[in-house]
Design an enzyme around this catalytic site. Structure first.
Site, mmCIF file in Angstrom:
data_model
loop_
_atom_site.group_PDB
_atom_site.id
_atom_site.type_symbol
_atom_site.label_atom_id
_atom_site.label_comp_id
_atom_site.label_asym_id
_atom_site.label_seq_id
_atom_site.Cartn_x
_atom_site.Cartn_y
_atom_site.Cartn_z
ATOM 1 N N LYS A 1 32.531 44.998 43.799
ATOM 2 C CA LYS A 1 31.800 46.249 44.040
ATOM 3 C C LYS A 1 30.300 45.978 44.171
ATOM 4 O O LYS A 1 29.625 46.553 45.022
ATOM 5 C CB LYS A 1 32.100 47.245 42.914
ATOM 6 C CG LYS A 1 33.561 47.734 42.946
ATOM 7 C CD LYS A 1 33.948 48.452 41.675
ATOM 8 C CE LYS A 1 35.365 49.010 41.735
ATOM 9 N NZ LYS A 1 35.852 49.493 40.442
ATOM 10 N N GLU B 1 43.567 47.848 36.875
ATOM 11 C CA GLU B 1 44.223 47.320 38.065
ATOM 12 C C GLU B 1 45.622 46.852 37.660
ATOM 13 O O GLU B 1 45.891 46.656 36.470
ATOM 14 C CB GLU B 1 43.447 46.110 38.601
ATOM 15 C CG GLU B 1 42.055 46.432 39.075
ATOM 16 C CD GLU B 1 42.045 47.327 40.307
ATOM 17 O OE1 GLU B 1 42.637 46.958 41.327
ATOM 18 O OE2 GLU B 1 41.470 48.418 40.244
ATOM 19 N N GLY C 1 41.040 56.828 39.967
ATOM 20 C CA GLY C 1 41.961 57.964 39.872
ATOM 21 C C GLY C 1 42.311 58.502 41.243
ATOM 22 O O GLY C 1 41.532 58.373 42.196
#
Ligand code: HSE
Length: 430
Positions: free
Chosen positions: A209, A194, A306
């Site tokens: 998450k 990050e 990505g």
């Protein structure tokens, strides 16, 4: 609302690494996307911070503006893709478009993990859809499989490697003998981390998450603040070596278990047996191991970050939104308004690996074993490494209640014969 067959206009909020990937893929795969969605769609406006900045993929400058209102208020746009990240202004923008009956696709894990309830309630009020497949596991399909494919089962346990940066760091430290600092610098250079890698290495990214996965899997609202977390900064190269000798790999695992008296949800460095499928997940890959009551064990593996992998998840959500935009949303996720009963970490049941640096003289081991015994901590294995000034005792406990282990740890730290407790790592049996 557009008629069947009519072109759907999409507003893209943010055009950095992920946003430019979404633009590129939407253009390159327009034919496939139209077939999947049942009607054509196109990105018609793009909100950017700066028009002239380097992008992973080129995007049409004539669609770009720095004026948020020009995109948010565009009456032609039915679906917004939010890729700004962070809480504000993403939350305000999201609530604004949902409030006006527009649909929202977001990759923003912080936003969904912290304000999921608010977003779902706003969407339910206006009959719009919110999708966030890309918020967990990048390109790995997880949210829809959990929500739809596993809708007929009860999820019992989730164990996942959901942060590529920390998995990359631990893999480099373990395989190449890199130091933590070297491996982190490499991960940053490769673009996995990050903007502020603290969120990665201290476990906050993984906790967001896991909160999202818990909410979807267990049909309750779980926020990031309810997830216990520890980062990987304390993992030493010696621990990775000891783990391997003992038959384990060390991973930053996100673990959630549905138990009769609540949910156990935690992110911490974890030793898992080398034969467990998660142990061989290396580099920046993510993998999520899910156990359902009826389906048994499942594993989802792939690129968790990505540009293009994440863009596929976002476009998959857009396809889903477009296919369903003229029907009432199948799921309004009203369960998100029911707060999940997440148990305190004190009540977690795990095994522990613990290293003690001790005085090397008769009776020391007996004292240590006595402290563990008094606190109902049973030992599975004990190995002495080194001798004299560098004597270390490496222990693995049987399953124990966290609070009992921590009480024993505090007592041990007070013993004169225990010079230091350099490492404690939880152990999962798999
Ligand atoms: N920084 C995250 C990771 C990327 O390392 O996995 C996407 O969430």
């Amino acid at each position: 609302m557009a008629d069947i067959g009519e072109l759907v206009n999409i507003g893209l909020l943010g055009c950095g690494t992920i946003g430019s990937g979404v633009y590129h893929l939407a253009d390159k795969n327009a034919r496939e996307l139209t077939m999947a969605a049942g009607r054509p769609f196109r990105i018609s406006r793009i909100l950017v911070k700066q028009i002239d900045e380097p992008r992973t993929f080129p995007a049409d400058r004539s669609l770009m503006t720095t004026d948020a209102a020009a995109v948010l208020q565009d009456p032609e746009i039915n679906v917004f893709i939010e890729l700004i990240g962070g809480i504000e202004p993403a939350r305000t923008f999201a609530l604004d478009v949902l409030g006006r009956g527009k649909h929202l696709v977001t990759a923003n894990k912080e936003l969904v993990a912290r304000h999921g309830r608010e977003l779902m309630e706003a969407a339910a009020r206006s009959g719009s859809q919110v999708r966030f497949e890309a918020s967990v596991g990048g390109g790995i399909p997880l949210i829809r499989p959990l929500e739809e494919s596993l809708g007929g089962d009860r999820v019992e346990k989730i164990m996942g490697i959901v942060n590529g940066t920390t998995n990359y760091i631990l893999t480099r430290m373990s395989d190449e003998g890199s130091t933590y600092a070297e491996a982190l610098a490499e991960a940053q250079g490769l673009g996995y981390a990050e903007a502020d890698p603290v969120a990665d290495v201290e476990g906050a990214d993984a906790a967001s998450k896991l909160a999202i996965l818990c909410s979807i899997a267990f049909n309750v609202g779980v926020t990031d603040a309810q997830v216990y977390r520890e980062g990987i900064n304390g993992v030493r190269p010696e621990d990775l070596e000891n783990a391997r000798e003992l038959g384990y790999a060390v991973k930053l695992l996100a673990v959630a278990i549905s138990e009769d008296d609540g949910i156990s949800a935690r992110v911490h460095p974890t030793m898992i047996p080398l034969e467990h499928p998660l142990a061989s997940v290396s580099g920046n890959f993510n993998a999520i191991f899910i156990t359902g009551e009826s389906v048994g064990d499942l594993m989802f593996y792939g690129q968790g970050a990505g540009s293009l992998p994440t863009a596929t998840a976002i476009l998959g959500d857009v396809v889903n939104v477009v296919r369903n935009m003229d029907r009432p949303p199948a799921s309004r996720r009203s369960y998100w308004s029911r707060p999940g009963n997440v148990k305190p970490i004190d009540e977690a049941l795990t095994r522990f690996y613990v290293v003690l640096r001790v005085e090397d003289r008769p009776g020391v081991l007996a004292w240590i074993a006595g402290v563990f015994g008094e606190n109902q901590v049973s030992l599975e294995s004990v190995v002495q490494k080194g001798f004299g000034d560098s004597a270390q005792i490496v222990m693995i406990t049987h399953q124990v209640m966290e609070r009992n282990f921590q009480a024993a740890r505090e007592r041990l730290a007070d013993l004169d014969v225990v010079l230091e407790i350099p490492s404690v790592i939880r152990v999962e049996s798999g």
